[in-house]
Scaffold this active site. Sequence first.
Site, PDB file in Angstrom:
ATOM      1  N   HIS A  54       8.001   8.771  -4.363  1.00 39.59           N
ATOM      2  CA  HIS A  54       8.522  10.131  -4.421  1.00 39.59           C
ATOM      3  C   HIS A  54       7.674  11.038  -5.308  1.00 39.59           C
ATOM      4  O   HIS A  54       8.166  12.045  -5.810  1.00 39.59           O
ATOM      5  CB  HIS A  54       9.962  10.132  -4.925  1.00 39.59           C
ATOM      6  CG  HIS A  54      10.943   9.488  -3.990  1.00 39.59           C
ATOM      7  ND1 HIS A  54      11.184   9.970  -2.727  1.00 39.59           N
ATOM      8  CD2 HIS A  54      11.734   8.393  -4.126  1.00 39.59           C
ATOM      9  CE1 HIS A  54      12.085   9.216  -2.119  1.00 39.59           C
ATOM     10  NE2 HIS A  54      12.433   8.241  -2.953  1.00 39.59           N
ATOM     11  N   ARG A  79       5.315   1.564  -8.377  1.00 44.14           N
ATOM     12  CA  ARG A  79       6.181   1.491  -7.204  1.00 44.14           C
ATOM     13  C   ARG A  79       5.385   1.964  -5.998  1.00 44.14           C
ATOM     14  O   ARG A  79       4.973   3.119  -5.924  1.00 44.14           O
ATOM     15  CB  ARG A  79       7.449   2.334  -7.361  1.00 44.14           C
ATOM     16  CG  ARG A  79       8.345   2.214  -6.119  1.00 44.14           C
ATOM     17  CD  ARG A  79       9.749   2.728  -6.320  1.00 44.14           C
ATOM     18  NE  ARG A  79       9.809   4.181  -6.357  1.00 44.14           N
ATOM     19  CZ  ARG A  79      10.957   4.876  -6.316  1.00 44.14           C
ATOM     20  NH1 ARG A  79      12.115   4.215  -6.255  1.00 44.14           N
ATOM     21  NH2 ARG A  79      10.943   6.190  -6.376  1.00 44.14           N
ATOM     22  N   ASP A  93      -5.362  -4.556  -5.800  1.00 43.64           N
ATOM     23  CA  ASP A  93      -6.806  -4.594  -6.004  1.00 43.64           C
ATOM     24  C   ASP A  93      -7.269  -3.586  -7.054  1.00 43.64           C
ATOM     25  O   ASP A  93      -8.236  -3.834  -7.777  1.00 43.64           O
ATOM     26  CB  ASP A  93      -7.548  -4.337  -4.688  1.00 43.64           C
ATOM     27  CG  ASP A  93      -7.621  -5.569  -3.795  1.00 43.64           C
ATOM     28  OD1 ASP A  93      -7.219  -6.657  -4.250  1.00 43.64           O
ATOM     29  OD2 ASP A  93      -8.075  -5.441  -2.644  1.00 43.64           O
ATOM     30  N   GLU A 158      18.690  -0.917  -2.382  1.00 39.52           N
ATOM     31  CA  GLU A 158      19.231   0.444  -2.442  1.00 39.52           C
ATOM     32  C   GLU A 158      19.956   0.863  -1.168  1.00 39.52           C
ATOM     33  O   GLU A 158      20.037   2.056  -0.863  1.00 39.52           O
ATOM     34  CB  GLU A 158      18.127   1.443  -2.795  1.00 39.52           C
ATOM     35  CG  GLU A 158      16.808   1.232  -2.105  1.00 39.52           C
ATOM     36  CD  GLU A 158      15.680   2.043  -2.731  1.00 39.52           C
ATOM     37  OE1 GLU A 158      15.954   3.026  -3.438  1.00 39.52           O
ATOM     38  OE2 GLU A 158      14.510   1.696  -2.500  1.00 39.52           O
ATOM     39  N   ASP A 184      19.739   6.160  -3.622  1.00 42.47           N
ATOM     40  CA  ASP A 184      19.773   5.830  -2.203  1.00 42.47           C
ATOM     41  C   ASP A 184      20.981   4.975  -1.857  1.00 42.47           C
ATOM     42  O   ASP A 184      21.502   5.050  -0.736  1.00 42.47           O
ATOM     43  CB  ASP A 184      18.477   5.125  -1.800  1.00 42.47           C
ATOM     44  CG  ASP A 184      17.336   6.102  -1.582  1.00 42.47           C
ATOM     45  OD1 ASP A 184      17.504   7.011  -0.746  1.00 42.47           O
ATOM     46  OD2 ASP A 184      16.297   5.965  -2.239  1.00 42.47           O
TER      47      ASP A 184
END
Length: 270
Positions: A54, A79, A93, A158, A184
Amino acid sequence: MPFRLNPVPGPTLRETLAAADRPLAGMWVCSGSPLVAEICAGGGLDWLLIDMEHAPNGLESVLAQVQAVAAYPVTPVVRVPSADPVVIKQVLDLGARTILVPMVGSEPEAQAVVQAAHYPPRGRRGVGSALARSARWNRIGDYLTAAADHVSVLVQIETLDAVGDAAAIAAVDGVDGVFAGPSDLAASMGLIGQQTHPDVVAAVRRVFAGAKEAGKPFGVNAFDPAVADAYLADGASFVLVGADVALLARGAEALAGRFLPGGVTTRPGY
């Protein structure tokens, strides 16, 4: 002979949780700014969540933020925007050691996330350590053979359907912890915007119970200090208690409220 580093600098959140004698407090970093991330890293909290779901973050900005916070005694978590195995591979990576994957709704989905985060034969992460910051461009000699030690995977529960599978999701080998997402979760229950509704809080506690049954750490997002305290009393191991953008927004509003006539927070032309 090239210089060899071993082990990888900085702990995973799995390691930080294992070493802690109290719950860990953290905050979101959603601004996309390495400078803001560094400011937050020096604030004294235990962990930071650099958000790609987000927030205006791509691989380059996440890399810059991970580099910016590396000098501080704080554990960064990234996240990812989804369970896409390509994105998971790229984020690992670039040197993220702990990832949080949103919207994990079932045991098979959690298994797929773990596979995306680990090399064969355990998983299906593509091998490119010689080219990547994760292994410091092959300066960490055992990176491939000890890969599981270098990565920590958290999954986010969620939706109401996922709450019912919380124990099975948490029990997946390679899932190091679960994180409840009240926003959520509330939306999935027809209670959008009501993260502290009693039914939502009860669902979060069901996530906690499932994780506890599986013997895994569990955390939650709770910006309201009273709600955070209640979840900590319920046994939460790690919590997010604020966000850089929210602190800036509320701080700016407080200044406007203090110095503008009548506390007006908008001005002509805005």
